[in-house]
Design a protein around this motif. Structure first.
Motif, PDB file in Angstrom:
ATOM      1  N   UNK A 362      13.280  70.682 -46.362  1.00  0.00           N
ATOM      2  CA  UNK A 362      12.854  70.536 -44.975  1.00  0.00           C
ATOM      3  C   UNK A 362      11.547  69.740 -44.869  1.00  0.00           C
ATOM      4  N   UNK A 363      11.534  68.590 -45.548  1.00  0.00           N
ATOM      5  CA  UNK A 363      10.396  67.676 -45.484  1.00  0.00           C
ATOM      6  C   UNK A 363      10.799  66.492 -44.607  1.00  0.00           C
ATOM      7  N   UNK A 364       9.936  66.125 -43.669  1.00  0.00           N
ATOM      8  CA  UNK A 364      10.244  65.020 -42.767  1.00  0.00           C
ATOM      9  C   UNK A 364       9.011  64.120 -42.664  1.00  0.00           C
ATOM     10  N   UNK A 365       9.131  62.912 -43.162  1.00  0.00           N
ATOM     11  CA  UNK A 365       8.032  61.950 -43.203  1.00  0.00           C
ATOM     12  C   UNK A 365       8.417  60.742 -42.361  1.00  0.00           C
ATOM     13  N   UNK A 366       7.523  60.294 -41.471  1.00  0.00           N
ATOM     14  CA  UNK A 366       7.863  59.154 -40.623  1.00  0.00           C
ATOM     15  C   UNK A 366       6.616  58.468 -40.093  1.00  0.00           C
ATOM     16  N   UNK A 367       6.737  57.172 -39.835  1.00  0.00           N
ATOM     17  CA  UNK A 367       5.765  56.446 -39.043  1.00  0.00           C
ATOM     18  C   UNK A 367       4.427  56.162 -39.676  1.00  0.00           C
ATOM     19  N   UNK A 368       4.379  55.913 -40.991  1.00  0.00           N
ATOM     20  CA  UNK A 368       3.110  55.506 -41.602  1.00  0.00           C
ATOM     21  C   UNK A 368       3.384  54.606 -42.797  1.00  0.00           C
ATOM     22  N   UNK A 369       2.332  53.989 -43.280  1.00  0.00           N
ATOM     23  CA  UNK A 369       2.410  53.117 -44.447  1.00  0.00           C
ATOM     24  C   UNK A 369       1.755  53.804 -45.640  1.00  0.00           C
ATOM     25  N   UNK A 370       2.276  53.523 -46.822  1.00  0.00           N
ATOM     26  CA  UNK A 370       1.662  53.959 -48.077  1.00  0.00           C
ATOM     27  C   UNK A 370       1.356  52.702 -48.881  1.00  0.00           C
ATOM     28  N   UNK A 371       0.084  52.509 -49.202  1.00  0.00           N
ATOM     29  CA  UNK A 371      -0.345  51.346 -49.969  1.00  0.00           C
ATOM     30  C   UNK A 371      -1.020  51.806 -51.248  1.00  0.00           C
ATOM     31  N   UNK A 372      -0.379  51.500 -52.369  1.00  0.00           N
ATOM     32  CA  UNK A 372      -0.923  51.893 -53.651  1.00  0.00           C
ATOM     33  C   UNK A 372      -1.790  50.811 -54.266  1.00  0.00           C
ATOM     34  N   UNK A 373      -2.087  51.002 -55.539  1.00  0.00           N
ATOM     35  CA  UNK A 373      -2.979  50.093 -56.255  1.00  0.00           C
ATOM     36  C   UNK A 373      -2.456  49.873 -57.673  1.00  0.00           C
ATOM     37  N   UNK A 374      -1.134  49.802 -57.805  1.00  0.00           N
ATOM     38  CA  UNK A 374      -0.505  49.696 -59.125  1.00  0.00           C
ATOM     39  C   UNK A 374      -0.382  48.222 -59.494  1.00  0.00           C
ATOM     40  N   UNK A 393      16.075  66.818 -46.151  1.00  0.00           N
ATOM     41  CA  UNK A 393      14.852  66.138 -45.722  1.00  0.00           C
ATOM     42  C   UNK A 393      15.165  64.759 -45.164  1.00  0.00           C
ATOM     43  N   UNK A 394      14.192  64.186 -44.454  1.00  0.00           N
ATOM     44  CA  UNK A 394      14.333  62.842 -43.907  1.00  0.00           C
ATOM     45  C   UNK A 394      13.073  62.032 -44.174  1.00  0.00           C
ATOM     46  N   UNK A 395      13.266  60.742 -44.444  1.00  0.00           N
ATOM     47  CA  UNK A 395      12.161  59.801 -44.608  1.00  0.00           C
ATOM     48  C   UNK A 395      12.524  58.577 -43.777  1.00  0.00           C
ATOM     49  N   UNK A 396      11.730  58.301 -42.746  1.00  0.00           N
ATOM     50  CA  UNK A 396      12.119  57.288 -41.771  1.00  0.00           C
ATOM     51  C   UNK A 396      10.904  56.465 -41.330  1.00  0.00           C
ATOM     52  N   UNK A 397      11.088  55.168 -41.289  1.00  0.00           N
ATOM     53  CA  UNK A 397      10.082  54.298 -40.692  1.00  0.00           C
ATOM     54  C   UNK A 397       8.801  54.161 -41.479  1.00  0.00           C
ATOM     55  N   UNK A 398       8.847  54.301 -42.802  1.00  0.00           N
ATOM     56  CA  UNK A 398       7.660  54.083 -43.627  1.00  0.00           C
ATOM     57  C   UNK A 398       7.592  52.624 -44.074  1.00  0.00           C
ATOM     58  N   UNK A 399       6.396  52.202 -44.439  1.00  0.00           N
ATOM     59  CA  UNK A 399       6.182  50.903 -45.070  1.00  0.00           C
ATOM     60  C   UNK A 399       5.459  51.165 -46.379  1.00  0.00           C
ATOM     61  N   UNK A 400       6.072  50.784 -47.505  1.00  0.00           N
ATOM     62  CA  UNK A 400       5.514  51.076 -48.821  1.00  0.00           C
ATOM     63  C   UNK A 400       5.329  49.787 -49.598  1.00  0.00           C
ATOM     64  N   UNK A 401       4.154  49.654 -50.213  1.00  0.00           N
ATOM     65  CA  UNK A 401       3.933  48.513 -51.101  1.00  0.00           C
ATOM     66  C   UNK A 401       2.893  48.868 -52.152  1.00  0.00           C
ATOM     67  N   UNK A 402       2.935  48.126 -53.244  1.00  0.00           N
ATOM     68  CA  UNK A 402       1.959  48.214 -54.334  1.00  0.00           C
ATOM     69  C   UNK A 402       1.955  49.593 -54.997  1.00  0.00           C
ATOM     70  N   UNK A 403       3.098  50.280 -55.007  1.00  0.00           N
ATOM     71  CA  UNK A 403       3.251  51.438 -55.877  1.00  0.00           C
ATOM     72  C   UNK A 403       4.146  51.017 -57.036  1.00  0.00           C
ATOM     73  N   UNK A 404       4.404  51.933 -57.977  1.00  0.00           N
ATOM     74  CA  UNK A 404       5.288  51.544 -59.080  1.00  0.00           C
ATOM     75  C   UNK A 404       6.726  51.490 -58.593  1.00  0.00           C
ATOM     76  N   UNK A 405       7.202  52.618 -58.070  1.00  0.00           N
ATOM     77  CA  UNK A 405       8.499  52.695 -57.401  1.00  0.00           C
ATOM     78  C   UNK A 405       8.227  53.212 -55.999  1.00  0.00           C
ATOM     79  N   UNK A 406       8.848  52.600 -55.012  1.00  0.00           N
ATOM     80  CA  UNK A 406       8.616  53.078 -53.660  1.00  0.00           C
ATOM     81  C   UNK A 406       9.000  54.543 -53.514  1.00  0.00           C
TER      82      UNK A 406
END
Length: 684
Positions: A362-374, A393-406
């Motif tokens: 029951x994890x629901x993540x939405x509407x933000x960006x994750x920017x790593x430093x890999x 769970x649901x994961x919707x509308x994220x923007x991910x970059x610069x991690x190892x695996x999104x």
């Protein structure tokens, strides 16, 4: 995908990597040094008042060719080579280790200081994404350089580009050091056709050795809305410290206002810093505790939040104001000693609990960006944007970059829905269902510039089952495949758009490898479009297919239906079925059925069979085929009875590629047929 050339360990996979010939490396270095690589000025306007008519594409294709396939996205894609410019077109080129080969559509625009490329907006927009490349620092580690952004002739912003997350070199798992000696001198390499450590005299290896992963991208809010027909110009200013700036494409978008959540556990109330100067991880964790106690969601208002470690999520909803407005950003942090899972670093990420501890629900993540430093690949590291196990769970509308695996999920887990995310500029995969992920959906996600498989299902130890990858777009994986399925039961790959894999992979791979559980049940592959795929397998010295079946660890004999796919402008073959040479007499590929397929352009064949087994074909239409329609080598015994691979003609196979004389198992083997580049694809 995590890979190693040695024994498979948890969260690693074995893969032999190989390289292009010395001539390919010389080509790459010529482009990097500024050698002419294509036509100059296109639509140039010296007085700055004109503009080229907008050409909107999807994966550098006419949108009519891919209607109904790929991700639903909010932006319009425009390739730089179709815009007005006084720069230089580089490409087309599909040779690994060159700048054009990693560009969308295999072409881009090279700007020297003072040069520009100008895009005419096809629709109202207040935000842009620029995909670009600039040189590395002489000793590695990257540089920064300015790029001026103008609208209708007036400069409005200066972007600071960086190559700190690009430019990898050498053998797997690669290095940031262009001057490094061979990482594995005991591995065979194509540059000398030898094992350097066993060769006397030791061969001379040109440096930098195998440069790759050239591109990065950056987003920019323009500060106001511009209308269709307005002109956005990108200029490498005369003051730039970059000898050249390559612009691949521009995505333009009309971003709505930030989403406000008044009834929520607002992280600001728990001490989070939206300026990004202070660590906000403890405040976000306090908000999560309060949200679980009150039944409210956690809300991340507009801002940048510094998080340098994993935030564990379970039974919680976390919402941002939209991925253009809420950014969770972190550094990669060296651990004082390795973690139990083998990690030597940590970094920003939202993780479910380990499956061994029951996982999260029951994890629901939405509407933000994750920017790593890999900036380097360490396979044991858990430095992914999303990780762990998350069921229901649901994961919707994220923007991910610069991690190892999104997103890397270690099951067993079930019923996760991953939708409408953008995952770019990864060192390894964009998303991987690893070990016992079931009854889950990945749909309408946009993926670009991964360092390994774009989307993957890897059934290591425990089979993945009943999962669907539907209507996703995967562009320009630098290494490996657009979509890969390694074992599992009753999975589906449907309606995806995949373009421009660069080396050692295909658009879609069905692989019995990496210690995966066998394929069982029914694998369905339907209504996908794959463009400019079928890369060169450097270790084998052969070309692959747009879709590639590979039996390495065991036979592939579960039923596989491939229905409604389109394979466009394949560099080598459209369809390839192959067993590893060392096991070709042990394993086979059978029970594969192709129906209602369109093949528009192959450099070599429609079907290349290098295995024992069988497949059937109904209504497979092909045109612009570069070599013999069926290249049937079987398992290379060349028996009087014919090939060990049998083709069944179920009728309706147009274009002359499947002739009666080739059936059922005529040997038509040409180990490495010459390549005839096909014309661009067109409407059928």
């Amino acid at each position: 995908m995590n890979r190693t050339h040695r024994a498979v360990r948890p969260r690693t996979r074995a893969r032999r990597r190989a390289v292009a010939a010395v001539t390919a490396l010389a080509t790459a270095l010529g482009v990097l040094a500024g050698a002419p690589a294509g036509a100059a000025t296109r639509g140039a306007d010296p007085d700055g008042h004109g503009g080229a008519r907008p050409v909107v594409t999807r994966a550098a294709l006419d949108p009519a060719l891919v209607a109904g396939r790929g991700a639903r996205v909010a932006f319009e894609e425009q390739e730089a080579e179709n815009a007005a410019t006084n720069g230089e077109v580089i490409g087309p080129d599909r040779t690994a280790y060159t700048l054009p080969s990693e560009a969308s559509g295999r072409r881009a625009i090279r700007l020297t200081p003072g040069r520009y490329v100008e895009f005419t907006l096809p629709a109202a927009a207040n935000a842009i994404t620029v995909r670009y490349s600039i040189p590395d620092a002489p000793g590695g580690g990257g540089i920064t350089a300015p790029l001026d952004v103008s609208a209708n002739g007036k400069r409005i912003r200066t972007m600071t580009l960086t190559s700190q997350y690009a430019w990898l070199y050498n053998q797997y798992p690669f290095t940031n050091d262009p001057d490094a000696d061979l990482l594995h001198p005991d591995w065979w390499i194509t540059e000398c056709s030898c094992v350097p450590a066993q060769t006397t005299p030791y061969p001379s290896i040109q440096k930098p050795f195998r440069p790759s992963h050239f591109y990065d991208e950056q987003r920019l809010l323009l500060g106001r809305t511009y209308r269709a027909g307005d002109r956005i110009r990108l200029t490498a200013p005369s003051r730039t410290n970059a000898a050249w700036t390559v612009i691949d494409l521009l995505d333009s978008e009309l971003v709505g206002p930030p989403r406000i959540r008044s009834r929520a556990a607002n992280v600001l109330a728990f001490g989070a810093d939206p300026t990004g100067r202070r660590d906000s991880a403890p405040a976000i964790e306090r908000a999560i505790v309060a949200a679980r106690r009150t039944g409210l969601p956690v809300y991340l208002p507009p801002g940048t939040y510094q998080v340098n470690r994993h935030i564990i999520v379970d039974d919680v909803t976390i919402e941002g104001a939209g991925n253009w407005y809420t950014i969770v950003r972190g550094r990669e942090v060296a651990l004082p000693e390795p973690a139990p899972d083998g990690s030597v670093h940590t970094g920003v990420g939202f993780y479910g609990r380990d499956a061994a501890d029951g996982g999260s629900r029951n994890v629901h993540l939405s509407g933000f960006a994750i920017e790593g430093d890999v900036r380097e690949r360490v396979d044991t590291d858990q430095v992914n944007g999303i990780g762990g196990a998350m069921s229901d769970s649901t994961i919707d509308g994220l923007h991910l970059r610069h991690t190892k695996v999104g997103m890397w999920f270690d099951g067993p887990m079930r019923n996760v829905r991953i939708t409408n995310n953008i995952i770019v500029d990864q060192i390894a995969d964009a998303l991987n269902f690893h070990t016992g992920v079931t009854d889950s959906l990945v749909a309408h996600n946009f993926v670009r510039n991964t360092g390994d498989d774009g989307l993957a299902m890897w059934s290591e130890t425990t089979a993945n089952a009943r999962n669907t990858f539907a209507r996703n777009t995967v562009q320009s994986p630098v290494l490996a495949n657009g979509i890969a399925v390694y074992g599992g039961a009753d999975n589906t790959v449907s309606g995806n758009l995949i373009a421009d894999p660069v080396r050692e992979g295909s658009g879609i791979q069905v692989g019995s490898r990496f210690g995966a559980e066998p394929f069982t049940g029914h694998l369905r592959i339907s209504d996908n479009t794959i463009a400019r795929a079928g890369t060169y397998e450097l270790n084998w010295n052969i070309g692959l297919g747009a879709i590639w079946f590979y039996a390495l660890d065991r036979s592939i004999d579960a039923r596989v239906d491939v229905v409604g796919d389109a394979y466009l402008d394949s560099t080598y073959n459209a369809i390839m079925l192959v067993s590893e040479w060392a096991v070709k007499d042990l394993y086979s590929i059978s029970n594969v059925h192709f129906r209602d397929i369109r093949v528009d352009g192959t450099g070599t064949s429609v079907v290349s069979a290098r295995t024992a087994g069988a497949a059937s074909f109904r209504n497979v239409d092909a045109r612009n085929v570069g070599a013999v329609g069926v290249n049937n080598c079987g398992s290379f015994h060349f028996t009087p009875e014919g090939s060990e691979f049998r083709l069944t003609d179920l009728g309706g196979n147009d274009g002359g590629w499947l002739a009666d004389w080739q059936l059922p198992n005529t040997i038509t083997c040409d180990d490495r047929p010459p390549v005839v580049p096909p014309p661009p694809p067109s409407r059928w």
